[in-house]
Design a protein around this motif. Structure first.
Motif, PDB file in Angstrom:
ATOM      1  N   ILE A  73     -14.538  16.206 -41.472  1.00 42.56           N
ATOM      2  CA  ILE A  73     -14.059  16.596 -42.798  1.00 42.56           C
ATOM      3  C   ILE A  73     -14.235  18.104 -42.962  1.00 42.56           C
ATOM      4  O   ILE A  73     -15.338  18.619 -42.773  1.00 42.56           O
ATOM      5  N   THR A 119       1.918  13.862 -66.962  1.00 45.07           N
ATOM      6  CA  THR A 119       1.595  14.427 -65.648  1.00 45.07           C
ATOM      7  C   THR A 119       2.867  14.777 -64.876  1.00 45.07           C
ATOM      8  O   THR A 119       2.910  15.784 -64.180  1.00 45.07           O
ATOM      9  N   GLU A 120       3.895  13.965 -65.029  1.00 46.34           N
ATOM     10  CA  GLU A 120       5.145  14.247 -64.312  1.00 46.34           C
ATOM     11  C   GLU A 120       5.825  15.493 -64.855  1.00 46.34           C
ATOM     12  O   GLU A 120       6.317  16.332 -64.100  1.00 46.34           O
ATOM     13  N   LYS A 148      -9.645  16.125 -40.979  1.00 46.47           N
ATOM     14  CA  LYS A 148      -8.949  15.895 -42.227  1.00 46.47           C
ATOM     15  C   LYS A 148      -9.261  17.111 -43.094  1.00 46.47           C
ATOM     16  O   LYS A 148     -10.434  17.428 -43.322  1.00 46.47           O
ATOM     17  N   PHE A 206      -9.253  19.240 -46.596  1.00 44.87           N
ATOM     18  CA  PHE A 206      -9.271  19.063 -48.056  1.00 44.87           C
ATOM     19  C   PHE A 206      -9.316  20.418 -48.751  1.00 44.87           C
ATOM     20  O   PHE A 206      -9.933  21.361 -48.249  1.00 44.87           O
ATOM     21  N   ILE A 233      -6.314  20.721 -60.534  1.00 48.39           N
ATOM     22  CA  ILE A 233      -5.894  19.768 -59.502  1.00 48.39           C
ATOM     23  C   ILE A 233      -4.391  19.493 -59.623  1.00 48.39           C
ATOM     24  O   ILE A 233      -3.689  19.401 -58.612  1.00 48.39           O
ATOM     25  N   GLU A 234      -3.886  19.417 -60.853  1.00 46.86           N
ATOM     26  CA  GLU A 234      -2.464  19.106 -61.040  1.00 46.86           C
ATOM     27  C   GLU A 234      -1.586  20.352 -60.922  1.00 46.86           C
ATOM     28  O   GLU A 234      -0.369  20.248 -60.861  1.00 46.86           O
ATOM     29  N   ARG A 244      -1.387  20.231 -56.664  1.00 49.41           N
ATOM     30  CA  ARG A 244      -0.804  19.108 -55.933  1.00 49.41           C
ATOM     31  C   ARG A 244       0.713  19.144 -55.752  1.00 49.41           C
ATOM     32  O   ARG A 244       1.201  18.636 -54.734  1.00 49.41           O
ATOM     33  N   GLU A 268       1.236  20.117 -50.199  1.00 50.20           N
ATOM     34  CA  GLU A 268       1.674  19.373 -49.017  1.00 50.20           C
ATOM     35  C   GLU A 268       2.714  20.182 -48.237  1.00 50.20           C
ATOM     36  O   GLU A 268       2.634  20.298 -47.016  1.00 50.20           O
ATOM     37  N   PRO A 294      -1.938  16.831 -48.306  1.00 47.11           N
ATOM     38  CA  PRO A 294      -1.335  15.922 -49.282  1.00 47.11           C
ATOM     39  C   PRO A 294      -2.146  15.862 -50.579  1.00 47.11           C
ATOM     40  O   PRO A 294      -3.336  16.195 -50.585  1.00 47.11           O
ATOM     41  N   PRO A 295      -1.515  15.447 -51.673  1.00 47.23           N
ATOM     42  CA  PRO A 295      -2.180  15.437 -52.989  1.00 47.23           C
ATOM     43  C   PRO A 295      -3.522  14.715 -52.979  1.00 47.23           C
ATOM     44  O   PRO A 295      -4.443  15.140 -53.669  1.00 47.23           O
ATOM     45  N   GLU A 296      -3.619  13.629 -52.193  1.00 54.59           N
ATOM     46  CA  GLU A 296      -4.865  12.857 -52.203  1.00 54.59           C
ATOM     47  C   GLU A 296      -6.003  13.605 -51.518  1.00 54.59           C
ATOM     48  O   GLU A 296      -7.142  13.144 -51.548  1.00 54.59           O
ATOM     49  N   GLN A 297      -5.728  14.758 -50.900  1.00 53.35           N
ATOM     50  CA  GLN A 297      -6.779  15.563 -50.301  1.00 53.35           C
ATOM     51  C   GLN A 297      -6.981  16.881 -51.054  1.00 53.35           C
ATOM     52  O   GLN A 297      -7.479  17.849 -50.500  1.00 53.35           O
ATOM     53  N   HIS A 317     -14.742  12.522 -54.612  1.00 52.25           N
ATOM     54  CA  HIS A 317     -13.425  12.302 -54.004  1.00 52.25           C
ATOM     55  C   HIS A 317     -13.498  11.893 -52.533  1.00 52.25           C
ATOM     56  O   HIS A 317     -12.679  11.105 -52.078  1.00 52.25           O
ATOM     57  N   HIS A 351      -7.437  10.562 -58.138  1.00 50.45           N
ATOM     58  CA  HIS A 351      -7.838  10.580 -56.727  1.00 50.45           C
ATOM     59  C   HIS A 351      -6.666  10.741 -55.763  1.00 50.45           C
ATOM     60  O   HIS A 351      -6.798  11.376 -54.728  1.00 50.45           O
ATOM     61  N   ILE A 352      -5.552  10.101 -56.074  1.00 53.16           N
ATOM     62  CA  ILE A 352      -4.440  10.095 -55.111  1.00 53.16           C
ATOM     63  C   ILE A 352      -3.384  11.124 -55.506  1.00 53.16           C
ATOM     64  O   ILE A 352      -2.810  11.787 -54.655  1.00 53.16           O
TER      65      ILE A 352
END
Lengths: 331, 331
Positions: free
Chosen positions: A64, A138-139, A182, A184, A191-192, A195, A199, A205-208, A249, B249-250
């Motif tokens: 990690i 969020t979208e 991996k 992160f 965070i938003e 994301r 990627e 990717p967003p989940e990381q 996380h 998280h994702i």
């Protein structure tokens, strides 16, 4: 235990031989890095933890690596780029909010008073974000970030912010992933905010992606469930809260961590405190010409105690000016 | 648009042909599943989203599948297994806490009053966890979970809890991963209760486990940074908060979600509300002999509104008694 130290040194020399040979063979995985102690420490570390016959071997699932974002993967000057995004949003919406003329941090934004803004830190930034985005889903927020990134340009370098990322770090991310890591992001930034583009830009990717966040609430709109962003801080992913975010996380300790400021100190200490071989690396912004030069006297990306810790504990330090052949990706 | 429907039906028939052929060729990826509408819906869904020529194709990075844990991946009777863990911890520590004899939910534990305990739900469970673990570090807690799992046995089936997992679901997890899916747990159970064992048992690494949590704090102990668990709830990952946990998280919407109770309804609705082909699946506990039979009148794993939604929206439903050849892995 001098015997173990001798053995470690011996293994180190063997690995160094391997690394030198690989480089001589022309397969330099980090072509934008000049030969330097920092580059050597990365190559030696990766060779040691991926070689099954090495005493430092780490299975792939535990490889990690965590990266700060602002100042570590992309620039953070004149101010955090998310702040520039929020500024543009505030200016867009100012006519609907006459009270902003007299209220901080909005006043600072409308008067282009960068010093007052910088002093408000990540919390001030989140206040701006909340005021300009509360009530959005969020979208919708994700769209507005992507929209901004396609048009906004950096005030000094006149290029899109997604091209203000560090080419040597892109190579490092790829190199680590090619070796089973991996990768992160662990950033004080939103965070938003990160994301929607990490990627494509970093291969992360967003989940990381771990970052600061505001609370959300599930609502039905037009019969469809949406997550509405609330004007309430959920988590500030900075300083002593970075290890908390990592635990929340990822649920395990990184074996490598990369940062550039005092906000990353606890993440590096948390990484260093685990068993086995570790890599802790700080990026020192020393290149006023090609990027920016700043450290302990800077309001943004202040690097003081973390540098002390790096020198004391023999962590790796990148001298941007001397260690990196290029800063940003070529056009 | 009847034309599109015809086309979809045509593609469906083609894919079904492919699936039938694959099964006839003896390569059944779900050998513990009897032929059933639920199994067929899984095979058709995976074929559709992984075939690059299908109109329903989804690139691998977006193949996110989320699984509830209690009652979906392993049993949850007579009560949530984490509650049985907490009970054992309370009994161990009772002598040091005479007040527990008169205070709920501890009183219920010491009197083996399972009904009062069940009624206290996930929040009561977390109260027990907090009381028995506050002050411990995350590492110490992880050890105590692992320690308990090596010795504790299920009261009815007399086997370790990690062998109370559903064999057909293990096959499903593997099948999805073999088809490029990333599998996540999204559970009301404690995130730190699950992470010590989900990688070995389910092949799901800690960073893909989402659950309820208590707050932690970074402290120095013997000069080393540790994360101390505080007696304060951080997040309850249940019902309307499951989509919030998923987003946190994702950061993207699952295309497949698996649950067994009303606590999973919002996760399934959130998954269903995305664009493109989706798979929503509920497990109905119908096998009193080989496992347990319960649904709308159960305090634990109540399945009422989610079943209504499944019938109304044509989601898949597993009838455990008829659809699964075996329940638990063979010894």
């Amino acid at each position: 235990m001098p015997k173990k130290n001798h053995f470690s040194k011996f293994v180190g020399i063997l690995l160094l031989g391997f690394v030198v040979k690989t480089c001589l063979a022309g397969i330099d995985p980090l072509p934008s890095w000049n030969e330097s102690p920092a580059k050597q420490s990365i190559l030696l570390f990766v060779a040691a933890v991926t070689d099954p016959s090495s005493p430092d071997y780490v299975p792939p699932t535990e490889r990690i690596a965590t990266f700060d974002n602002d100042g570590t993967l992309w620039s953070e000057r004149p101010v955090y780029f998310q702040l520039l995004f929020a500024i543009d949003q505030v200016k867009k919406l100012a006519a609907q909010h006459p009270d902003w003329q007299e209220t901080q941090p909005f006043k600072a934004v409308l008067e282009n008073d960068m010093d007052s803004l910088a002093a408000s830190g990540h919390e001030g930034l989140l206040q701006l974000i909340m005021a300009t985005h509360a009530g959005n889903t969020t979208e919708e927020f994700s769209y507005s970030v992507k929209d901004w990134l396609t048009t906004a340009k950096h005030p000094r370098f006149k290029r899109p912010y997604t091209e203000m990322v560090f080419q040597p770090m892109l190579e490092l991310l790829n190199y680590l992933r090619a070796n089973g890591f991996k990768t992160f992001i662990v950033s004080g930034g939103g965070i938003e905010f990160m994301r929607p583009w990490t990627e494509v830009v970093y291969g992360i990717p967003p989940e990381q992606v771990i970052g600061s966040s505001i609370k959300t609430k599930l609502e039905l709109r037009n019969g469809k469930p949406v997550l509405v962003r609330l004007a309430k801080i959920n988590f500030i992913d900075d300083k002593a809260d970075k290890p908390i975010g990592i635990n929340q996380h990822i649920g395990r300790r990184p074996i490598a961590a990369f940062g550039n400021s005092d906000g990353d100190l606890e993440m590096l200490q948390w990484t260093a405190a685990g068993d086995g071989k570790r890599l802790m690396l700080l990026i020192h912004h020393t290149d006023a010409e090609r990027e920016y030069a700043y450290d302990k006297n800077s309001a943004i990306g202040k690097l003081d105690k973390a540098m002390e810790a790096a020198l004391k504990n023999d962590w790796s330090v990148v001298d941007m000016k001397n260690d990196w052949k290029v800063i940003y990706p070529e056009d």
